[in-house]
Design a protein around this motif. Structure first.
Motif, PDB file in Angstrom:
ATOM      1  N   HIS A   1      -9.145  -1.451   3.890  1.00  0.00           N
ATOM      2  CA  HIS A   1      -7.863  -2.079   4.227  1.00  0.00           C
ATOM      3  C   HIS A   1      -6.739  -1.202   3.664  1.00  0.00           C
ATOM      4  CE1 HIS A   1      -5.586  -6.203   4.445  1.00  0.00           C
ATOM      5  NE2 HIS A   1      -5.313  -5.419   5.457  1.00  0.00           N
ATOM      6  N   GLY A   2      -5.763  -0.898   4.512  1.00  0.00           N
ATOM      7  CA  GLY A   2      -4.623  -0.098   4.055  1.00  0.00           C
ATOM      8  C   GLY A   2      -4.843   1.401   4.097  1.00  0.00           C
ATOM      9  N   ALA A   3      -5.979   1.851   4.637  1.00  0.00           N
ATOM     10  CA  ALA A   3      -6.259   3.302   4.642  1.00  0.00           C
ATOM     11  C   ALA A   3      -5.205   4.065   5.450  1.00  0.00           C
ATOM     12  CB  ALA A   3      -7.650   3.577   5.205  1.00  0.00           C
ATOM     13  N   GLY A   4      -4.868   3.532   6.621  1.00  0.00           N
ATOM     14  CA  GLY A   4      -3.890   4.229   7.470  1.00  0.00           C
ATOM     15  C   GLY A   4      -2.509   4.245   6.835  1.00  0.00           C
ATOM     16  N   ASP A   5      -2.123   3.124   6.226  1.00  0.00           N
ATOM     17  CA  ASP A   5      -0.815   3.051   5.564  1.00  0.00           C
ATOM     18  C   ASP A   5      -0.755   4.061   4.415  1.00  0.00           C
ATOM     19  OD1 ASP A   5      -0.036   0.421   6.944  1.00  0.00           O
ATOM     20  OD2 ASP A   5      -1.855  -0.136   5.909  1.00  0.00           O
ATOM     21  N   ALA A   6      -1.823   4.097   3.633  1.00  0.00           N
ATOM     22  CA  ALA A   6      -1.840   5.000   2.468  1.00  0.00           C
ATOM     23  C   ALA A   6      -1.830   6.464   2.908  1.00  0.00           C
ATOM     24  CB  ALA A   6      -3.066   4.702   1.600  1.00  0.00           C
ATOM     25  N   LEU A   7      -2.537   6.775   3.991  1.00  0.00           N
ATOM     26  CA  LEU A   7      -2.554   8.163   4.481  1.00  0.00           C
ATOM     27  C   LEU A   7      -1.155   8.588   4.949  1.00  0.00           C
ATOM     28  CD1 LEU A   7      -4.086  10.757   5.330  1.00  0.00           C
ATOM     29  CD2 LEU A   7      -4.559   9.650   7.513  1.00  0.00           C
ATOM     30  N   ALA A   8      -0.494   7.735   5.735  1.00  0.00           N
ATOM     31  CA  ALA A   8       0.856   8.079   6.219  1.00  0.00           C
ATOM     32  C   ALA A   8       1.846   8.154   5.053  1.00  0.00           C
ATOM     33  CB  ALA A   8       1.315   7.050   7.250  1.00  0.00           C
ATOM     34  N   SER A   9       1.683   7.272   4.063  1.00  0.00           N
ATOM     35  CA  SER A   9       2.602   7.274   2.918  1.00  0.00           C
ATOM     36  C   SER A   9       2.383   8.487   2.022  1.00  0.00           C
ATOM     37  CB  SER A   9       2.420   5.996   2.100  1.00  0.00           C
ATOM     38  OG  SER A   9       2.813   4.903   2.871  1.00  0.00           O
TER      39      SER A   9
ATOM     40  N   ALA B   1       0.845  -1.206   0.000  1.00  0.00           N
ATOM     41  CA  ALA B   1       0.000   0.000   0.000  1.00  0.00           C
ATOM     42  C   ALA B   1       0.877   1.251   0.000  1.00  0.00           C
ATOM     43  CB  ALA B   1      -0.909   0.005   1.226  1.00  0.00           C
ATOM     44  N   ASP B   2       1.962   1.198   0.773  1.00  0.00           N
ATOM     45  CA  ASP B   2       2.839   2.369   0.881  1.00  0.00           C
ATOM     46  C   ASP B   2       3.425   2.732  -0.487  1.00  0.00           C
ATOM     47  OD1 ASP B   2       2.361   2.282   3.592  1.00  0.00           O
ATOM     48  OD2 ASP B   2       4.305   1.414   4.120  1.00  0.00           O
ATOM     49  N   LEU B   3       3.951   1.715  -1.187  1.00  0.00           N
ATOM     50  CA  LEU B   3       4.596   1.996  -2.480  1.00  0.00           C
ATOM     51  C   LEU B   3       3.589   2.510  -3.503  1.00  0.00           C
ATOM     52  CD1 LEU B   3       7.186  -0.895  -2.912  1.00  0.00           C
ATOM     53  CD2 LEU B   3       7.528   1.427  -2.081  1.00  0.00           C
ATOM     54  N   ARG B   4       2.372   1.921  -3.467  1.00  0.00           N
ATOM     55  CA  ARG B   4       1.350   2.405  -4.410  1.00  0.00           C
ATOM     56  C   ARG B   4       1.001   3.864  -4.125  1.00  0.00           C
ATOM     57  NH1 ARG B   4      -1.741  -2.549  -3.690  1.00  0.00           N
ATOM     58  NH2 ARG B   4      -2.896  -1.304  -2.211  1.00  0.00           N
ATOM     59  N   ALA B   5       0.828   4.183  -2.831  1.00  0.00           N
ATOM     60  CA  ALA B   5       0.451   5.561  -2.482  1.00  0.00           C
ATOM     61  C   ALA B   5       1.579   6.525  -2.844  1.00  0.00           C
ATOM     62  CB  ALA B   5       0.115   5.663  -0.992  1.00  0.00           C
ATOM     63  N   MET B   6       2.816   6.120  -2.560  1.00  0.00           N
ATOM     64  CA  MET B   6       3.944   7.014  -2.895  1.00  0.00           C
ATOM     65  C   MET B   6       4.022   7.239  -4.403  1.00  0.00           C
ATOM     66  SD  MET B   6       6.865   5.698  -0.249  1.00  0.00           S
ATOM     67  CE  MET B   6       6.726   5.990   1.528  1.00  0.00           C
ATOM     68  N   THR B   7       3.866   6.165  -5.169  1.00  0.00           N
ATOM     69  CA  THR B   7       3.896   6.293  -6.629  1.00  0.00           C
ATOM     70  C   THR B   7       2.777   7.217  -7.106  1.00  0.00           C
ATOM     71  OG1 THR B   7       4.725   4.032  -6.756  1.00  0.00           O
ATOM     72  CG2 THR B   7       3.886   4.982  -8.803  1.00  0.00           C
ATOM     73  N   ALA B   8       1.582   6.976  -6.588  1.00  0.00           N
ATOM     74  CA  ALA B   8       0.429   7.793  -6.996  1.00  0.00           C
ATOM     75  C   ALA B   8       0.646   9.258  -6.643  1.00  0.00           C
ATOM     76  CB  ALA B   8      -0.838   7.269  -6.330  1.00  0.00           C
TER      77      ALA B   8
ATOM     78  N   GLY C   1       3.522  10.789  -6.803  1.00  0.00           N
ATOM     79  CA  GLY C   1       4.625  11.380  -7.563  1.00  0.00           C
ATOM     80  C   GLY C   1       6.006  11.197  -6.974  1.00  0.00           C
ATOM     81  N   VAL C   2       6.172  10.151  -6.147  1.00  0.00           N
ATOM     82  CA  VAL C   2       7.443   9.952  -5.451  1.00  0.00           C
ATOM     83  C   VAL C   2       7.933   8.525  -5.688  1.00  0.00           C
ATOM     84  CG1 VAL C   2       8.387   9.744  -3.108  1.00  0.00           C
ATOM     85  CG2 VAL C   2       7.022  11.728  -3.710  1.00  0.00           C
ATOM     86  N   HIS C   3       9.227   8.355  -5.857  1.00  0.00           N
ATOM     87  CA  HIS C   3       9.816   7.017  -5.952  1.00  0.00           C
ATOM     88  C   HIS C   3       9.926   6.447  -4.541  1.00  0.00           C
ATOM     89  CE1 HIS C   3      12.611   3.866  -7.451  1.00  0.00           C
ATOM     90  NE2 HIS C   3      13.092   3.972  -6.225  1.00  0.00           N
ATOM     91  N   GLY C   4       9.277   5.300  -4.310  1.00  0.00           N
ATOM     92  CA  GLY C   4       9.290   4.699  -2.974  1.00  0.00           C
ATOM     93  C   GLY C   4      10.382   3.652  -2.831  1.00  0.00           C
ATOM     94  N   CYS C   5      11.105   3.708  -1.717  1.00  0.00           N
ATOM     95  CA  CYS C   5      12.107   2.697  -1.364  1.00  0.00           C
ATOM     96  C   CYS C   5      11.602   1.962  -0.124  1.00  0.00           C
ATOM     97  CB  CYS C   5      13.445   3.349  -1.040  1.00  0.00           C
ATOM     98  SG  CYS C   5      14.094   4.367  -2.370  1.00  0.00           S
ATOM     99  N   VAL C   6      12.151   0.756   0.117  1.00  0.00           N
ATOM    100  CA  VAL C   6      11.613  -0.089   1.181  1.00  0.00           C
ATOM    101  C   VAL C   6      12.698  -0.677   2.065  1.00  0.00           C
ATOM    102  CG1 VAL C   6      10.093  -2.028   1.663  1.00  0.00           C
ATOM    103  CG2 VAL C   6       9.971  -0.922  -0.534  1.00  0.00           C
ATOM    104  N   ALA C   7      12.476  -0.667   3.381  1.00  0.00           N
ATOM    105  CA  ALA C   7      13.204  -1.538   4.301  1.00  0.00           C
ATOM    106  C   ALA C   7      12.162  -2.509   4.854  1.00  0.00           C
ATOM    107  CB  ALA C   7      13.857  -0.731   5.419  1.00  0.00           C
TER     108      ALA C   7
END
Ligand SMILES: Nc1ncnc2c1ncn2[C@@H]1O[C@H](COP(=O)(O)OP(=O)(O)OP(=O)(O)O)[C@@H](O)[C@H]1O
Ligand SMILES: Cc1ncc(COP(=O)(O)O)c(N)n1
Length: 278
Positions: A220-228, A27-34, A36-42
């Protein structure tokens, strides 16, 4: 001819994987992409998860989590970072140490750090060991530019049951005293209320983000997407109040366009923001 495009803003999520692709780092990577940001992950943990719940969790070693953060920041560089599922006290300790080392944290000279104190999935499956919430409070909140608890997490962290505007303000004050520069108390879990009210507080000023509760079970994923989305906006250089305002606009459309998936709870949708560009 080789096209050389400018490098976009980058953001980092330190989070667990959801095999259902609805919450967590997916969810985080999708929200970041949407946004306009390149998302990286740990990656902190692999969960065995679908729309019905979490049936397994496999933790990544704490030193591997820290090494991922180090690898991303020292080469790629990020304009903001966020946490999601941190799974264990060892991982939280390693994250606290490595963010200090690489310059992520709270205050004007650090890369903004958003701490989403994820305790459980929306269906109540634990995503954090019992002793670990205390470590989020003591080790991560003092390093956070923004903390984004939902109402269950507010109860665990501050012992306050939010039922209205007065108790939301009381909770924001109690959480702010734990160290974050800003606190966003998310009202999504106040199910009886016809409005969803999220309250941002910086110790003095409050900003209220409210709108009608959208009638859908698929959050599902609303909180993750909001923070991202907030993290992405910070990586693009917005101030905190503007970043949260932009993420609030993003998440309301994402909830409005959420969709069913599997037999249980479906995800919020990032597609409306992507489709605006295609
Ligand atoms: N039904 C809804 N209508 C409008 N906005 C919503 C709705 N549900 C969630 N939101 C928005 O999404 C945000 C995050 O949801 P919530 O408060 O449930 O946090 P969360 O528990 O971390 O999220 P989740 O567990 O669903 O990932 C809310 O603060 C609100 O802005
Ligand atoms: C890997 C992972 N991270 C976070 C969540 C919380 O999201 P939600 O509250 O929507 O279940 C989750 N279910 N899984």
């Amino acid at each position: 001819m080789t096209a050389v495009n400018p490098t976009p803003p980058r953001a980092l999520t330190i989070a667990g994987s959801d095999s259902g692709g609805a919450a967590g780092l997916e969810a985080d990577l999708r929200a970041m992409t949407a946004c306009g940001v390149h998302g990286c992950v740990a990656v902190t943990a692999v969960t065995v998860q679908n729309s019905l719940g979490v049936s397994g969790v496999h933790l990544v070693p704490a030193e591997t989590v820290a090494a991922q953060v180090r690898a991303v920041v020292t080469d790629i560089g990020v304009g903001a970072a966020k946490t999601g599922m941190l799974a264990s006290r060892e991982i939280i300790d390693a994250v606290a140490d490595v963010v200090d080392e690489v310059g992520i944290g709270r205050g004007p000279r650090r890369t903004p750090f958003v701490v989403d104190p994820v305790a459980a999935s929306m269906r109540g499956d634990p995503l954090l060991t019992e002793d670990a919430m205390e470590a989020i409070r003591t080790r991560l909140f003092p390093r956070a530019e923004l903390a984004t608890p939902n109402l269950d997490e507010v109860r665990l962290l501050a012992g306050i049951a939010v039922t209205d505007a007065a108790t939301a303000r009381e909770a924001a004050e109690a959480l702010h005293a734990m160290g974050p520069r800003y606190v966003l108390v998310k009202g999504g879990h106040l199910r009886g209320s016809p409005e969803v009210v999220d309250l941002l507080f910086d110790g003095e000023q409050t900003w209220e983000f409210s709108g009608p509760r959208i009638d859908t079970p698929h959050v599902h994923g609303a909180g993750d997407a909001l923070a991202s989305a907030t993290c992405a906006a910070l990586a693009r250089g917005l101030s905190m109040p503007d970043a949260v305002a932009s993420a609030e606009r993003y998440i309301r459309r994402a909830v409005a366009e959420s969709y069913p998936l599997g037999a249980g709870v479906g995800p919020v949708s990032p597609f409306w923001a992507v489709q605006a560009h295609v």
